[in-house]
Design a protein around this motif. Structure first.
Motif, PDB file in Angstrom:
ATOM      1  N   GLN A  68       0.831  -1.201   0.000  1.00  0.00           N
ATOM      2  CA  GLN A  68       0.000   0.000   0.000  1.00  0.00           C
ATOM      3  C   GLN A  68       0.870   1.258   0.000  1.00  0.00           C
ATOM      4  OE1 GLN A  68      -2.631   0.324   3.364  1.00  0.00           O
ATOM      5  NE2 GLN A  68      -3.627   2.170   2.584  1.00  0.00           N
ATOM      6  N   SER A  69       1.918   1.254   0.781  1.00  0.00           N
ATOM      7  CA  SER A  69       2.845   2.396   0.821  1.00  0.00           C
ATOM      8  C   SER A  69       3.498   2.611  -0.537  1.00  0.00           C
ATOM      9  CB  SER A  69       3.914   2.181   1.887  1.00  0.00           C
ATOM     10  OG  SER A  69       3.337   2.143   3.160  1.00  0.00           O
ATOM     11  N   GLU A  70       3.873   1.534  -1.208  1.00  0.00           N
ATOM     12  CA  GLU A  70       4.488   1.639  -2.527  1.00  0.00           C
ATOM     13  C   GLU A  70       3.500   2.210  -3.544  1.00  0.00           C
ATOM     14  OE1 GLU A  70       5.984  -2.276  -3.339  1.00  0.00           O
ATOM     15  OE2 GLU A  70       7.750  -2.002  -2.046  1.00  0.00           O
ATOM     16  N   ARG A  71       2.236   1.791  -3.477  1.00  0.00           N
ATOM     17  CA  ARG A  71       1.225   2.325  -4.388  1.00  0.00           C
ATOM     18  C   ARG A  71       1.010   3.820  -4.146  1.00  0.00           C
ATOM     19  NH1 ARG A  71      -1.185  -2.642  -3.190  1.00  0.00           N
ATOM     20  NH2 ARG A  71      -2.538  -1.675  -1.626  1.00  0.00           N
ATOM     21  N   GLN A  72       0.990   4.211  -2.881  1.00  0.00           N
ATOM     22  CA  GLN A  72       0.837   5.632  -2.555  1.00  0.00           C
ATOM     23  C   GLN A  72       2.013   6.436  -3.085  1.00  0.00           C
ATOM     24  OE1 GLN A  72       0.381   5.569   1.723  1.00  0.00           O
ATOM     25  NE2 GLN A  72      -1.867   5.543   1.597  1.00  0.00           N
ATOM     26  N   LEU A  73       3.207   5.900  -2.915  1.00  0.00           N
ATOM     27  CA  LEU A  73       4.401   6.586  -3.397  1.00  0.00           C
ATOM     28  C   LEU A  73       4.371   6.718  -4.917  1.00  0.00           C
ATOM     29  CD1 LEU A  73       7.154   7.844  -2.828  1.00  0.00           C
ATOM     30  CD2 LEU A  73       8.142   5.543  -2.920  1.00  0.00           C
ATOM     31  N   GLU A  74       4.007   5.643  -5.607  1.00  0.00           N
ATOM     32  CA  GLU A  74       3.911   5.689  -7.065  1.00  0.00           C
ATOM     33  C   GLU A  74       2.866   6.707  -7.510  1.00  0.00           C
ATOM     34  OE1 GLU A  74       3.138   1.660  -8.216  1.00  0.00           O
ATOM     35  OE2 GLU A  74       5.181   1.006  -7.800  1.00  0.00           O
TER      36      GLU A  74
END
Length: 76
Positions: free
Chosen positions: A12-18
């Motif tokens: 989820q954190s990676e998706r937010q960052l992307e």
């Protein structure tokens, strides 16, 4: 269970960052397009002002010549 929760959280954190990076790239692209537009407008404005100054200088020279001709005519 804890590992799965951490993986989910990381994903989820990676998706937010992307998503944030994508928004920033779009914003940068928009700003670059605005800069290009403003540069074009500035170029046109500089050309227009230069043309105006050239026309004004020519008109000023013509007025001086007419003044000289009229002055010479009146003296004779």
């Amino acid at each position: 269970m804890e590992i799965e929760r951490l993986r989910s959280s990381q994903a989820q954190s990676e998706r937010q960052l992307e998503s944030r990076e994508k928004c920033h790239r779009q914003r940068i692209k928009c700003l670059e397009e605005q800069i290009a537009t403003l540069r074009d407008q500035l170029s046109r404005e500089i050309r227009n002002r230069q043309n105006f100054l050239n026309r004004t200088a020519c008109a000023d020279e013509e007025i001086k010549n007419l003044h000289t001709i009229l002055t010479d005519s009146l003296t004779t």
